[in-house]
Design a protein around this motif. Structure first.
Motif, short mmCIF file in Angstrom:
data_model
loop_
_atom_site.label_atom_id
_atom_site.label_comp_id
_atom_site.label_asym_id
_atom_site.label_seq_id
_atom_site.Cartn_x
_atom_site.Cartn_y
_atom_site.Cartn_z
N LEU A 15 -19.81 -55.49 127.53
CA LEU A 15 -19.87 -56.38 128.70
C LEU A 15 -18.92 -57.56 128.57
CD1 LEU A 15 -23.73 -56.44 129.33
CD2 LEU A 15 -22.00 -55.13 130.56
N SER A 16 -18.53 -57.93 127.36
CA SER A 16 -17.66 -59.09 127.18
C SER A 16 -16.25 -58.84 127.68
CB SER A 16 -17.61 -59.48 125.70
OG SER A 16 -16.99 -58.46 124.93
N HIS A 17 -15.94 -57.61 128.04
CA HIS A 17 -14.60 -57.31 128.57
C HIS A 17 -14.58 -57.25 130.09
CE1 HIS A 17 -12.76 -56.39 124.66
NE2 HIS A 17 -13.91 -55.82 124.33
N LEU A 18 -15.70 -57.46 130.74
CA LEU A 18 -15.76 -57.35 132.20
C LEU A 18 -15.27 -58.62 132.87
CD1 LEU A 18 -19.20 -55.56 132.70
CD2 LEU A 18 -16.93 -54.53 132.54
N ARG A 19 -14.74 -58.43 134.09
CA ARG A 19 -14.34 -59.56 134.90
C ARG A 19 -15.59 -60.15 135.58
NH1 ARG A 19 -11.80 -58.41 139.12
NH2 ARG A 19 -12.33 -56.19 139.17
N LEU A 20 -15.41 -61.31 136.19
CA LEU A 20 -16.54 -62.03 136.77
C LEU A 20 -17.27 -61.21 137.84
CD1 LEU A 20 -18.22 -64.60 137.12
CD2 LEU A 20 -16.48 -65.44 138.72
N PRO A 21 -16.59 -60.57 138.80
CA PRO A 21 -17.34 -59.79 139.80
C PRO A 21 -18.16 -58.66 139.18
CG PRO A 21 -15.11 -60.20 140.56
CD PRO A 21 -15.14 -60.61 139.13
N ASP A 22 -17.59 -58.02 138.17
CA ASP A 22 -18.31 -56.92 137.52
C ASP A 22 -19.54 -57.43 136.76
OD1 ASP A 22 -16.44 -55.12 138.47
OD2 ASP A 22 -15.12 -55.45 136.74
N LEU A 23 -19.40 -58.60 136.11
CA LEU A 23 -20.56 -59.17 135.42
C LEU A 23 -21.69 -59.46 136.40
CD1 LEU A 23 -19.26 -61.74 132.77
CD2 LEU A 23 -20.60 -59.69 132.35
N CYS A 24 -21.33 -59.99 137.56
CA CYS A 24 -22.35 -60.33 138.55
C CYS A 24 -23.05 -59.06 139.06
CB CYS A 24 -21.72 -61.09 139.71
SG CYS A 24 -21.07 -62.70 139.23
N ARG A 25 -22.29 -58.02 139.24
CA ARG A 25 -22.91 -56.77 139.69
C ARG A 25 -23.83 -56.20 138.62
NH1 ARG A 25 -17.33 -55.86 141.27
NH2 ARG A 25 -17.09 -56.21 143.53
N CYS A 26 -23.41 -56.27 137.36
CA CYS A 26 -24.24 -55.74 136.27
C CYS A 26 -25.57 -56.48 136.17
CB CYS A 26 -23.49 -55.83 134.94
SG CYS A 26 -22.11 -54.67 134.78
N SER A 27 -25.55 -57.79 136.43
CA SER A 27 -26.78 -58.56 136.32
C SER A 27 -27.80 -58.17 137.39
CB SER A 27 -26.46 -60.05 136.43
OG SER A 27 -25.99 -60.36 137.73
N LEU A 28 -27.35 -57.45 138.43
CA LEU A 28 -28.25 -57.05 139.51
C LEU A 28 -28.83 -55.65 139.31
CD1 LEU A 28 -26.17 -58.35 142.57
CD2 LEU A 28 -28.08 -59.47 141.42
N VAL A 29 -28.45 -54.96 138.25
CA VAL A 29 -28.91 -53.58 138.05
C VAL A 29 -30.41 -53.54 137.77
CG1 VAL A 29 -28.71 -51.55 136.56
CG2 VAL A 29 -26.65 -52.77 137.30
N CYS A 30 -30.83 -54.26 136.75
CA CYS A 30 -32.25 -54.30 136.38
C CYS A 30 -32.47 -55.51 135.48
CB CYS A 30 -32.67 -53.01 135.67
SG CYS A 30 -31.82 -52.75 134.10
N ARG A 31 -33.74 -55.72 135.10
CA ARG A 31 -34.05 -56.88 134.29
C ARG A 31 -33.39 -56.79 132.92
NH1 ARG A 31 -37.49 -60.99 134.45
NH2 ARG A 31 -38.41 -60.20 136.37
N GLY A 32 -33.34 -55.60 132.34
CA GLY A 32 -32.72 -55.45 131.03
C GLY A 32 -31.25 -55.82 131.05
N TRP A 33 -30.55 -55.33 132.10
CA TRP A 33 -29.12 -55.67 132.21
C TRP A 33 -28.94 -57.16 132.49
CZ3 TRP A 33 -24.61 -52.24 133.20
CH2 TRP A 33 -24.85 -50.94 132.70
N LEU A 40 -24.65 -63.36 127.00
CA LEU A 40 -23.23 -63.59 126.78
C LEU A 40 -22.83 -65.05 126.99
CD1 LEU A 40 -21.88 -60.46 128.68
CD2 LEU A 40 -22.27 -60.69 126.24
N ASP A 41 -23.79 -65.93 127.03
CA ASP A 41 -23.52 -67.33 127.44
C ASP A 41 -22.50 -67.98 126.53
OD1 ASP A 41 -24.68 -69.60 129.27
OD2 ASP A 41 -24.51 -70.47 127.27
N ARG A 42 -22.62 -67.82 125.21
CA ARG A 42 -21.73 -68.50 124.28
C ARG A 42 -20.42 -67.75 124.06
NH1 ARG A 42 -23.65 -73.56 124.20
NH2 ARG A 42 -25.91 -73.55 124.02
N THR A 43 -20.28 -66.59 124.66
CA THR A 43 -19.06 -65.79 124.46
C THR A 43 -18.29 -65.62 125.78
OG1 THR A 43 -20.40 -63.76 124.69
CG2 THR A 43 -19.98 -64.59 122.45
N ARG A 44 -18.68 -64.62 126.57
CA ARG A 44 -17.91 -64.31 127.77
C ARG A 44 -18.00 -65.40 128.83
NH1 ARG A 44 -13.35 -62.68 129.59
NH2 ARG A 44 -13.41 -61.55 131.57
N TRP A 45 -19.19 -65.95 129.04
CA TRP A 45 -19.33 -67.01 130.05
C TRP A 45 -18.53 -68.25 129.64
CZ3 TRP A 45 -20.59 -65.91 134.71
CH2 TRP A 45 -21.50 -64.88 134.99
N ARG A 46 -18.50 -68.54 128.35
CA ARG A 46 -17.70 -69.67 127.87
C ARG A 46 -16.22 -69.42 128.11
NH1 ARG A 46 -15.10 -71.54 123.25
NH2 ARG A 46 -15.48 -73.75 122.76
#
Length: 959
Positions: A15-33, A40-46
């Motif tokens: 997931l750390s290689h995804l762009r911002l739109p893709d990250l947002c879509r992944c967060s909507l899949v399910c609670r686990g995703w 990824l707060d301290r890595t990709r979001w940073r």
């Protein structure tokens, strides 16, 4: 795909290689995703947050090295704020489903500059449609005339900040605009960079150099992550605007000027700005889970807070530990000189009259015999009018518990506690009007923020440093300051005048060249829970009819007075801790007033409270302790009500008064001070002798000329109605005990009244009156168990001693060389003579009850003269009553005195019953045998055992 199909670490790597739109879509899949995306707060979001060229570090400019609690949330706030300008169209309230059919704005992207579609900004504006984006290509864009913005649009610089420079003066006439990633510099013909009188403008990540922003109501603005170099913002009647995370440097005047009352005419953006401000307030007010102080949260580790400590009260410690200052040693030396005179005189008289020697064969008793004899001859006096106060002093543990309880009652309150109890402060803290300035840095310029003409501003979490002043608020304006850091200003940190007000709370104000907070000319702020320290002058100054509520602050380490009140300043000062100052804790000077209640004032170099030159405060229920000089100083022409204070453990005197002062000292606990409990002197109080901050050094010429004084119609507005006027300095109902020298020491040129005090167990005499050109009245006091005599009256002093109980002092009960009256006192159980008149004493001694166990009841020496009449003398172990001189018998009349001996215990117990043991207080003393009308209960006539003494009657009447 199920989350459990792969290790979490592998999912995070993918997931750390995804762009911002893709990250947002992944967060909507399910609670686990969703949880995986959050992890990824301290890595990709940073990476995304810091990698955006239009965003700066979330904690810039004050703490760029401190990471935010959540990089994702910081990125989200950046994104949402950047879209505020597009919300200018009103939502349809009739049905939310109509928003599905709303036509979306068609936005074009117009490039301006070398290689773009347009060569100039003016040309692009001529063809732009509403909400188009104008991209300024790298380079310098200069517009020769004023640029008008007539339709909503966004102007964005391409590349890094600094690549695009815009030299123009822009006048906005459209509802909304956004500028981002641009350096703005003024055109040649004006210093105005940008102005609007109606619309909303949003600046993100811009630099302003050498110009001014002008915003006038109903226009408003939002400025975030911008730098202002020698630039400023002028806001006029703005209903609501927000400045966040900006840096202001090198201003020639104020960096931000707020003028005029917030307008009721709000444009569309005010609603969105209020929502944004409330969300930020909630995040700022979250409690610190570690329970750290505000100083730790703001990273004040570089400040010398580690040395700060509160005063620990020690009961029963040796007095020598309190006496280390050179000034204290000198003053104690003068005290010893005063008492040596009486001691040397006593030694000379003992040689001349051997019968007075306590070690002579007549009175030489072994310790066991002496104790038995004292048990026989001791008169019970404990049930007098002040016995309840005296009983509290006999148990040091009880006294220590009381001090610790007092410290607990005076514990410093937090801001949250203050806001819960003070609804006005709570309302101010939650208000959202005018200009809101958050997390900004103001440095290296003349002024920070200037608010005038009923303007309003709210400042939170800002840093002001190396300015001439941080905040200046005048002319009925209002400022709310929360959690700011203000230091190294060349003048005062915060300056309020001309009826300004507001809330100054939880700030760190230190190392300023003038006062930390300066309140003048009718200003009336709430000053709560601040740290005000390490200033080169005073901590807080209240001048020229200034008012204010100063509560729950820590004020320490200032070079001059912690709080300085003068020229009719009249604040309410309560619940503060004022300590470790290099001058006085609180100084009230030049007709200053104030209600000073419930403060802890300790470890200051000079007086805990210093009152001079017409200062007239109410000093009530304070703990004034462990100072390196006197507890309370009342200097030349000082006044005031000093009531209910605990004045403890100071290295000088408990209270130091000048005879030209007029204080009312009532119901104070004055104990364990190294020199006198209360000292009254008549030396000249020269301005050059003032310690720093106590007068002479401050310059307040403007307030001196304009102070209203008696002509001010509001001068009595907050004065206590129950204040009793006095025309003579009054020391009343105090407990003065266990001090290093005399309990009360008087060298006065003015009248003094000493009424109903308990003066007990002091290291020297109880009361020493060594100079008193006018009458000193000492009435209804309990003077007992002092290390030397009870009362010493010097030559040519005028004293009236009436109704006192003088018991069990280690030397004479009263020694007098002066003039006056000694009447109706009980002088019982003192270790030497009950009363001694020396040199040219001229006293009228009447109706006293006197007993000395080992010496004469009354002894007259030298040229002593006067009238000794109607005294009741109880015979002690030595069987000595009155010693009179032979040389001046015609000038000394001794008549109608009664010598009373006894053989039965019943007789002894009745001797101080009717009237009861003195002192008597109004309303009757405990155990009193008088009726409501004060009439005597019985009259008993009895035969006195023994012969006639000095022509006295062999009968006595016990009244």
């Amino acid at each position: 795909m199920e989350v459990g199909g792969l290790p979490v670490e592998l999912w995070q790597l993918i997931l750390s290689h995804l762009r911002l739109p893709d990250l947002c879509r992944c967060s909507l899949v399910c609670r686990g995703w969703y949880e995986l995306v959050l992890s990824l707060d301290r890595t990709r979001w940073r990476q995304l947050c810091l990698g955006c060229l239009q965003h700066r570090h979330p904690n810039w400019p004050n703490q760029p090295g401190v990471e935010p609690p959540s990089w994702r949330e910081a990125f989200r706030q950046h994104y949402l704020a950047s879209k505020t300008w597009t919300k200018s169209t009103q939502d349809l309230d009739s049905s939310s489903c109509l928003s599905l059919f709303r036509r979306r704005k068609g936005r074009r992207r117009l490039r301006v500059g070398v290689g773009g579609e347009f060569s100039s900004l003016r040309a692009a504006l001529a063809t732009a449609s509403p909400y188009d984006r104008l991209v300024l290509l790298p380079g310098v864009h200069e517009e020769p005339g004023e640029v008008l913005l007539k339709v909503p649009m966004e102007v964005v610089g391409q590349g890094r900040l600094g690549d695009v420079v815009l030299l123009a003066s822009i006048d906005q006439h459209c509802p909304t605009t956004r500028l981002c990633n641009v350096v703005l510099m003024p055109a040649r013909f004006t210093s105005v960079l940008y102005k609007t009188t109606s619309g909303y403008v949003q600046f993100d990540n811009c630099n302003f150099e050498g110009g001014q922003l002008q915003i006038q109501a109903p226009g408003t603005c939002q400025v975030k992550f911008c730098s202002f170099s020698q630039s400023s913002i002028h806001l006029r009647n703005v209903a609501l605007c927000v400045l966040e995370n900006c840096e202001f440097t090198g201003s020639e005047n104020a960096s931000v000027t707020v003028e005029g009352c917030p307008s009721s005419d709000c444009n569309w953006a005010c609603k969105h700005l209020a929502m944004l401000a409330k969300s930020c307030m909630a995040s700022l007010q979250e409690p610190d889970p570690a329970g750290c102080s505000a100083a730790k949260r703001r990273g004040w580790g570089e400040l010398p807070l580690g040395t700060v400590r509160t005063c620990e009260i020690v009961v029963g410690e040796e007095r020598s530990s309190f006496l280390s200052a050179v000034g204290a040693q000198a003053l104690l030396g003068s005290a010893q000189e005063d008492t040596e005179l009486g001691e040397n005189l006593r030694a000379a008289k003992e040689e001349e009259y051997p019968a007075l020697d306590s070690n002579s064969s007549d009175s030489d008793l072994c310790s066991d015999d002496e104790e038995d004899a004292q048990a026989v001859y001791k008169l019970p006096y404990q049930a007098h009018g002040l016995s309840h106060t005296l009983a509290d002093l006999t148990e040091s543990r009880l006294q220590g518990n009381r001090l610790h309880a007092l410290q607990g009652d005076l514990k410093l309150k937090s801001l949250q506690q203050e806001l819960q109890q003070d609804k006005e402060a709570q309302s101010l803290a939650n208000s959202l009007q005018g200009c809101i300035i958050r997390q900004c840095l103001f440095r290296d310029g003349k002024g920070g923020i200037f608010i005038y003409s009923r303007g309003q501003a709210k400042l939170e979490g800002n840093v002001f440093r190396d300015l001439t002043y941080a905040v200046r608020c005048i002319q009925n304006s209002k400022v709310i300051m929360l959690r700011n850091d203000i230091h190294h200003c060349k003048a005062s940190g915060i300056f309020l005048r001309l009826s300004a007000g507001g809330l100054i709370a939880d700030n760190n104000i230190h190392s300023n060249c003038e006062a930390g907070v300066d309140i003048r000319k009718g200003a009336n702020p709430l000053v709560l829970c601040n740290k005000i320290h390490s200033g080169l002058r005073s901590g807080i100054v209240v001048v020229g009819n200034g008012k204010g509520i100063i509560r729950s602050n820590q004020i320490y380490g200032n070079k001059e007075a912690g709080i300085y009140i003068l020229y009719n300043g009249n604040p309410a000062v309560s619940g503060n801790h004022i300590f470790q100052g290099l001058a006085a804790g609180i100084a009230v000077n030049e007709n200053g007033r104030g209600q000073i209640t419930g403060n802890v004032i300790c470890e200051n170099q000079w007086g805990g409270a210093d009152i001079r030159h017409g200062g007239d405060p109410v000093l009530r229920n304070n703990l004034i302790s462990c100072g390196y000089s006197d507890g309370v100083v009342v200097g030349e022409r000082g006044k005031g009500l000093i009531e209910g204070n605990t004045i403890y453990g100071n290295k000088g005197c408990g209270v130091w008064m000048m005879s030209s002062s007029l204080p009312h000292l009532i119901n104070n606990q004055i104990s364990h001070n190294s020199i006198y409990g209360v000292a009254v002197f008549c030396c000249n109080d020269n301005a050059d002798d003032h310690p720093p901050g106590q007068g002479g050094s401050e310059s307040f010429q403007e307030e001196r000329e304009g102070a209203g004084g008696e002509n001010d119609p509001d001068s009595e507005e907050e004065y206590p109605a129950a204040r009793r006027p006095i025309s003579v300095a009054l020391v009343e109902l105090n407990s003065i005990n266990h001090n290093g020298a005399a309990g009360l020491h008087v060298k006065s040129s003015e009248a003094l009244n000493v009424i109903a005090n308990v003066i007990h167990a002091n290291g020297d005499g109880g009361v020493s009156v060594l100079q008193s050109s006018q009458l000193t009245l000492i009435a209804n006091n309990s003077i007992s168990c002092n290390s030397r005599g009870g009362v010493l009256v010097g030559g040519e002093c005028q004293v009236e001693l009436r109704g006192n109980g003088i018991y069990e002092n280690s030397s004479h009960g009263i020694v007098s060389k002066g003039e006056g009256v000694i009447a109706e006192n009980d002088i019982i159980g003192n270790h030497r003579c009950g009363l001694q008149l020396l040199q040219a004493a001229d006293m009228k001694v009447t109706k006293n009850r006197i007993q000395s166990f080992r010496d004469y009841g009354i002894a007259l020496f030298d040229e002593a003269k006067g009238l000794v009449q109607e005294n009741l003398i109880f015979q002690g172990r030595s069987k000595k009553s009155i010693l009179r001189p032979v040389s001046n018998a015609e000038d000394c009349i001794i008549q109608n005195n009664v010598l009373l001996t006894f053989k039965k215990r019943f007789d002894r117990e009745c001797m101080l019953i009717n009237p009861p043991a003195r002192p008597h207080l109004e309303g009757g003393a405990p155990g009193s045998c008088t009726t409501a009308g004060g009439q005597r209960v019985s009259s008993i006539t009895t035969r006195v055992d023994g012969g006639c003494h000095n022509h006295g009657s062999i009968f006595c009447t016990i009244l």
